[in-house]
Scaffold this motif. Sequence first.
Motif, PDB file in Angstrom:
ATOM      1  N   GLN A 203      -1.872  12.492  28.511  1.00 26.85           N
ATOM      2  CA  GLN A 203      -1.433  11.655  27.401  1.00 26.85           C
ATOM      3  C   GLN A 203       0.004  11.979  27.011  1.00 26.85           C
ATOM      4  O   GLN A 203       0.838  11.085  26.806  1.00 26.85           O
ATOM      5  N   ALA A 204       0.317  13.285  26.912  1.00 20.67           N
ATOM      6  CA  ALA A 204       1.643  13.718  26.491  1.00 20.67           C
ATOM      7  C   ALA A 204       2.714  13.315  27.491  1.00 20.67           C
ATOM      8  O   ALA A 204       3.793  12.854  27.114  1.00 20.67           O
ATOM      9  N   GLU A 205       2.427  13.453  28.775  1.00 19.62           N
ATOM     10  CA  GLU A 205       3.398  13.092  29.805  1.00 19.62           C
ATOM     11  C   GLU A 205       3.719  11.603  29.758  1.00 19.62           C
ATOM     12  O   GLU A 205       4.894  11.200  29.818  1.00 19.62           O
ATOM     13  N   ALA A 206       2.686  10.778  29.621  1.00 23.12           N
ATOM     14  CA  ALA A 206       2.895   9.329  29.569  1.00 23.12           C
ATOM     15  C   ALA A 206       3.720   8.942  28.348  1.00 23.12           C
ATOM     16  O   ALA A 206       4.604   8.077  28.422  1.00 23.12           O
ATOM     17  N   LEU A 207       3.443   9.597  27.225  1.00 24.01           N
ATOM     18  CA  LEU A 207       4.162   9.300  25.991  1.00 24.01           C
ATOM     19  C   LEU A 207       5.624   9.720  26.106  1.00 24.01           C
ATOM     20  O   LEU A 207       6.529   8.991  25.685  1.00 24.01           O
ATOM     21  N   PHE A 208       5.863  10.889  26.695  1.00 24.83           N
ATOM     22  CA  PHE A 208       7.240  11.375  26.861  1.00 24.83           C
ATOM     23  C   PHE A 208       8.013  10.480  27.821  1.00 24.83           C
ATOM     24  O   PHE A 208       9.183  10.162  27.577  1.00 24.83           O
ATOM     25  N   ASN A 209       7.376  10.071  28.896  1.00 22.35           N
ATOM     26  CA  ASN A 209       8.046   9.195  29.867  1.00 22.35           C
ATOM     27  C   ASN A 209       8.423   7.857  29.248  1.00 22.35           C
ATOM     28  O   ASN A 209       9.361   7.194  29.706  1.00 22.35           O
ATOM     29  N   GLY A 210       7.695   7.450  28.206  1.00 23.51           N
ATOM     30  CA  GLY A 210       7.978   6.183  27.550  1.00 23.51           C
ATOM     31  C   GLY A 210       9.138   6.221  26.578  1.00 23.51           C
ATOM     32  O   GLY A 210       9.583   5.179  26.077  1.00 23.51           O
ATOM     33  N   LEU A 211       9.664   7.426  26.303  1.00 22.98           N
ATOM     34  CA  LEU A 211      10.804   7.542  25.400  1.00 22.98           C
ATOM     35  C   LEU A 211      12.097   7.081  26.072  1.00 22.98           C
ATOM     36  O   LEU A 211      12.221   7.125  27.302  1.00 22.98           O
ATOM     37  N   ASP A 212      13.038   6.657  25.264  1.00 22.47           N
ATOM     38  CA  ASP A 212      14.337   6.213  25.770  1.00 22.47           C
ATOM     39  C   ASP A 212      15.023   7.344  26.541  1.00 22.47           C
ATOM     40  O   ASP A 212      14.969   8.504  26.144  1.00 22.47           O
ATOM     41  N   ASP A 213      15.670   7.007  27.648  1.00 21.62           N
ATOM     42  CA  ASP A 213      16.308   8.014  28.495  1.00 21.62           C
ATOM     43  C   ASP A 213      17.373   8.822  27.745  1.00 21.62           C
ATOM     44  O   ASP A 213      17.587  10.000  28.044  1.00 21.62           O
TER      45      ASP A 213
END
Length: 371
Positions: A203-213
């Motif tokens: 869950q955390a990885e997917a959420l972090f990947n969704g943040l703006d670069d």
Amino acid sequence: MKKVLLSLLMQVPVLVFAQFSLKGEFTTAIQNKKLYFIYIQNNAEVIDSVVINNGKFSFSLDLKEPSVAVLLLQHQGNALKDQGPKDVYRLFIEPGNATLVAKDSIAQAQLNGLAIFKQDMAYKTALKTSESKLIALNKEFATLTPEKQAKAEIIENFQERYEGLLDERKAQVIGFIKDNPQSYISLFAFNQDLGVDNMDYTQAEALFNGLDDKLKNYAIANIIKQKLDIAKVTGIGAIATDFEEKTPEGIPLKLSSYKGQYVLLDFWASWCGPCRKENPFVVSAYEKYKDKGFTILGVSIDTDRNAWQKAIKTDNLMWAQLIDSTTEISKTYGIDAIPKNFLIDPHGKIIAKNLRGTALEDKLKEIFEKK
């Protein structure tokens, strides 16, 4: 010579700074009181201060990236060192011009001028429901008599309600991050509330990947990446990394040799007071479930082997013990403090972490009662 100098300069990373300014006014015309401005820059705390003159003050600083900050008003004594209530306003800052208006307390200030202020207000609004419930729950418990507060069934009831509210709050944090992937506050909230030791890695990885670069270049993002790297190996749902070390008798032992059983990987040390206080709970759980498919593998970070072996006998730790002589096991499992443990299922998957006190026995009861 000019070409050489230009070549050297091009090899040096350029840090881009932008100015943040804050102009404030107290409508009661506060005079000669000190106002502290505390913020984070380059992962270090910076403390600045001004003396309020005719109710007015200003701060100006160069920022490499957004930051969390605190304004602390000194009414008397030393506001930084004195104990007791403090007049504090917590805020987020970013490059730009901001204004502040207050009456006679910085805690009641109103801020304007930056987009991050509005984002902070939106974040507080998103969490308001759950945080109000948490405050009410604490007040409810405080009204109970000491006798009722000490009763196990009452404590258990409040603990269940408390954990339920934490889950509700976590869902609200996740919702805010998903809705605001470009906000620095989302990055900060991720690190504070989701970048925890027992995070759900997937869950955390997917959420972090969704943040703006852009956010992923900030200092907090690097901290989060390190946490995710550790969680990938030690998070709930991860397959426990195998290792081999020798027992006190010199016999090589692998973690993978425990497949087919529930095993508690328990990190501790003879000199660790909290570890020794936990040991009676661990012994109790072992005695109750050792014949039902549960065992323990102790890993000590002791350097004094005699003290380690004495503690094993004194605390009656009747399961296999290893000493992490090279610290490689501790590094693999991200051990930065002890006691720490991981409950691993028969397939080698981590299913729980940091089960302290009666929590280990409760978890084992849940597992074996379902069978």
